[in-house]
Design a protein around this motif. Structure first.
Motif, PDB file in Angstrom:
ATOM      1  N   ILE A  77      93.496  31.925  76.664  1.00 30.44           N
ATOM      2  CA  ILE A  77      94.468  32.808  77.315  1.00 30.44           C
ATOM      3  C   ILE A  77      93.965  34.246  77.317  1.00 30.44           C
ATOM      4  N   GLU A  81      93.146  36.387  80.714  1.00 25.41           N
ATOM      5  CA  GLU A  81      93.753  37.696  80.942  1.00 25.41           C
ATOM      6  C   GLU A  81      92.686  38.759  81.188  1.00 25.41           C
ATOM      7  N   LEU A 101      98.170  27.281  81.009  1.00 23.60           N
ATOM      8  CA  LEU A 101      99.537  27.616  80.587  1.00 23.60           C
ATOM      9  C   LEU A 101     100.460  26.402  80.717  1.00 23.60           C
ATOM     10  N   ALA A 102     100.355  25.672  81.815  1.00 28.16           N
ATOM     11  CA  ALA A 102     101.199  24.489  82.012  1.00 28.16           C
ATOM     12  C   ALA A 102     100.914  23.438  80.952  1.00 28.16           C
ATOM     13  N   SER A 104      99.899  23.904  78.031  1.00 31.03           N
ATOM     14  CA  SER A 104     100.370  24.337  76.717  1.00 31.03           C
ATOM     15  C   SER A 104     101.891  24.518  76.683  1.00 31.03           C
ATOM     16  N   GLY A 105     102.577  24.093  77.755  1.00 29.56           N
ATOM     17  CA  GLY A 105     104.032  24.112  77.759  1.00 29.56           C
ATOM     18  C   GLY A 105     104.654  25.397  78.277  1.00 29.56           C
ATOM     19  N   ARG A 106     103.854  26.332  78.734  1.00 38.97           N
ATOM     20  CA  ARG A 106     104.372  27.607  79.240  1.00 38.97           C
ATOM     21  C   ARG A 106     104.548  27.511  80.766  1.00 38.97           C
ATOM     22  N   ILE A 107     105.491  26.688  81.158  1.00 36.37           N
ATOM     23  CA  ILE A 107     105.674  26.340  82.560  1.00 36.37           C
ATOM     24  C   ILE A 107     106.064  27.555  83.405  1.00 36.37           C
ATOM     25  N   ALA A 108     106.999  28.366  82.948  1.00 36.94           N
ATOM     26  CA  ALA A 108     107.429  29.530  83.734  1.00 36.94           C
ATOM     27  C   ALA A 108     106.251  30.469  83.996  1.00 36.94           C
ATOM     28  N   ASP A 109     105.447  30.713  82.969  1.00 40.77           N
ATOM     29  CA  ASP A 109     104.269  31.567  83.143  1.00 40.77           C
ATOM     30  C   ASP A 109     103.264  30.913  84.083  1.00 40.77           C
ATOM     31  N   ALA A 110     103.100  29.603  83.958  1.00 40.55           N
ATOM     32  CA  ALA A 110     102.161  28.877  84.818  1.00 40.55           C
ATOM     33  C   ALA A 110     102.574  28.987  86.278  1.00 40.55           C
TER      34      ALA A 110
END
Length: 133
Positions: A77, A81, A101-102, A104-110
């Motif tokens: 990450i 960045e 990101l997806a 790793s479970g960070r769907i909104a960020d993905a």
């Protein structure tokens, strides 16, 4: 196999082959880290490329992909960045970052990065496929 162009000390360009799975950087695919240690070699090559040119966004993007495939997601990450700070219009970096990101479970960020990748390259079927899922 992916060749990463590097700016060598002599001013010329060379290439370091990476043998990580999935050129698109999809996390969770075969990462080449099987019995032959391909994932370890890919990581070593990517680290060498970063040492040679830590300001090349393509190198940082590829390094982040290998880090993510090696399970080093927080470091990946950070590298994504950094790549995007240097090249905010790099559709591939946004897409690869979104995949990580997806995964790793960070769907909104993905979703933000999938959408950015799509806006930068609206003709990409691959981007559309992942964004829809």
């Amino acid at each position: 196999m992916v060749d990463i162009a590097v700016d060598e000390a002599g001013g010329g360009h060379g290439a370091l082959p990476l043998q990580a799975g999935g050129v698109d950087g999809g996390v969770g695919e075969d990462d080449g880290a099987g019995a032959d240690g391909g994932g370890v070699a890919a990581l070593a090559h990517a680290e060498t490329a970063v040492r040679l040119d830590s300001r090349d966004p393509a190198i940082l993007d590829n390094y982040a992909i290998v880090l993510a495939q090696s399970g080093r997601v927080p470091e990946a990450i950070t590298q994504f960045e950094a790549a995007l700070r240097l090249a905010p219009a790099n559709a591939d970096a946004h897409y690869n970052f979104a995949n990580t990101l997806a995964q790793s479970g960070r769907i909104a960020d993905a979703l933000i990065h999938y959408e950015t990748a799509l806006n930068l390259r609206p003709s990409s079927a691959e981007f559309h496929s992942n964004f829809a899922n």
